[in-house]
Design a protein around this motif. Structure first.
Motif, PDB file in Angstrom:
ATOM      1  N   LYS A  32      15.821  63.008  35.462  1.00  0.00           N
ATOM      2  CA  LYS A  32      15.557  62.027  35.677  1.00  0.00           C
ATOM      3  C   LYS A  32      14.828  61.059  34.276  1.00  0.00           C
ATOM      4  CE  LYS A  32      12.069  58.718  37.730  1.00  0.00           C
ATOM      5  NZ  LYS A  32      12.571  58.004  37.736  1.00  0.00           N
ATOM      6  N   ALA A  33      14.480  61.467  33.046  1.00  0.00           N
ATOM      7  CA  ALA A  33      14.138  60.982  31.879  1.00  0.00           C
ATOM      8  C   ALA A  33      14.921  60.746  31.193  1.00  0.00           C
ATOM      9  CB  ALA A  33      12.777  61.993  30.999  1.00  0.00           C
ATOM     10  N   ASP A  36      16.969  57.646  33.103  1.00  0.00           N
ATOM     11  CA  ASP A  36      16.186  56.822  32.426  1.00  0.00           C
ATOM     12  C   ASP A  36      16.511  56.580  31.006  1.00  0.00           C
ATOM     13  OD1 ASP A  36      15.837  57.025  35.459  1.00  0.00           O
ATOM     14  OD2 ASP A  36      13.964  57.317  34.837  1.00  0.00           O
ATOM     15  N   GLY A  39      20.498  54.333  30.712  1.00  0.00           N
ATOM     16  CA  GLY A  39      20.538  54.077  31.451  1.00  0.00           C
ATOM     17  C   GLY A  39      21.438  54.209  32.376  1.00  0.00           C
ATOM     18  N   SER A  41      22.637  57.259  36.276  1.00  0.00           N
ATOM     19  CA  SER A  41      21.443  57.503  37.595  1.00  0.00           C
ATOM     20  C   SER A  41      21.566  59.197  37.022  1.00  0.00           C
ATOM     21  CB  SER A  41      22.820  57.727  38.812  1.00  0.00           C
ATOM     22  OG  SER A  41      23.365  58.614  38.432  1.00  0.00           O
ATOM     23  N   SER A  42      20.541  59.938  37.412  1.00  0.00           N
ATOM     24  CA  SER A  42      20.555  61.188  37.962  1.00  0.00           C
ATOM     25  C   SER A  42      21.527  62.325  38.442  1.00  0.00           C
ATOM     26  CB  SER A  42      19.058  61.544  38.094  1.00  0.00           C
ATOM     27  OG  SER A  42      18.091  61.256  37.475  1.00  0.00           O
TER      28      SER A  42
END
Length: 71
Positions: A32-33, A36, A39, A41-42
Motif C-alpha cells: 500500500k505504501a 501510494d 501513484g 493501485s496496490s
C-alpha cells in the motif's frame, strides 16, 4: 441511467514498474505504501511484483527438481 466515464488506461515503462517493485523488495515498503508513493493501485503493484520480483524460497534453496537438480 448515467454511464460512469472511464479514465484512459495508463501505461508504465518496465523501468518504472521495476522501481516500484524495488520499493517493496529492497526498501521493505508495504504494498500500500509503495503503491501510494508511486501513484498506482496496490493491485497493479502486486501484479508487477509477481512478474518482476526475484523468486524467494523459504530456506534459501529451490525445491527439488528446480534448475535441473534432482537432489
Amino acid at each position: 441511467m448515467s454511464k460512469k466515464s472511464k479514465r484512459p488506461r495508463r501505461s508504465f515503462s518496465d523501468e518504472f514498474k521495476q522501481d516500484a517493485v524495488d520499493l517493496v523488495v529492497k526498501q521493505k515498503y508495504s504494498f500500500k505504501a509503495a503503491a501510494d508513493a508511486v501513484g498506482v493501485s496496490s493491485r497493479s503493484l502486486r501484479e508487477w511484483h509477481e512478474k518482476l520480483a526475484p523468486q524467494q524460497f523459504p530456506d534459501g534453496l529451490p525445491p527439488r527438481g528446480v534448475w535441473g537438480s534432482e537432489g
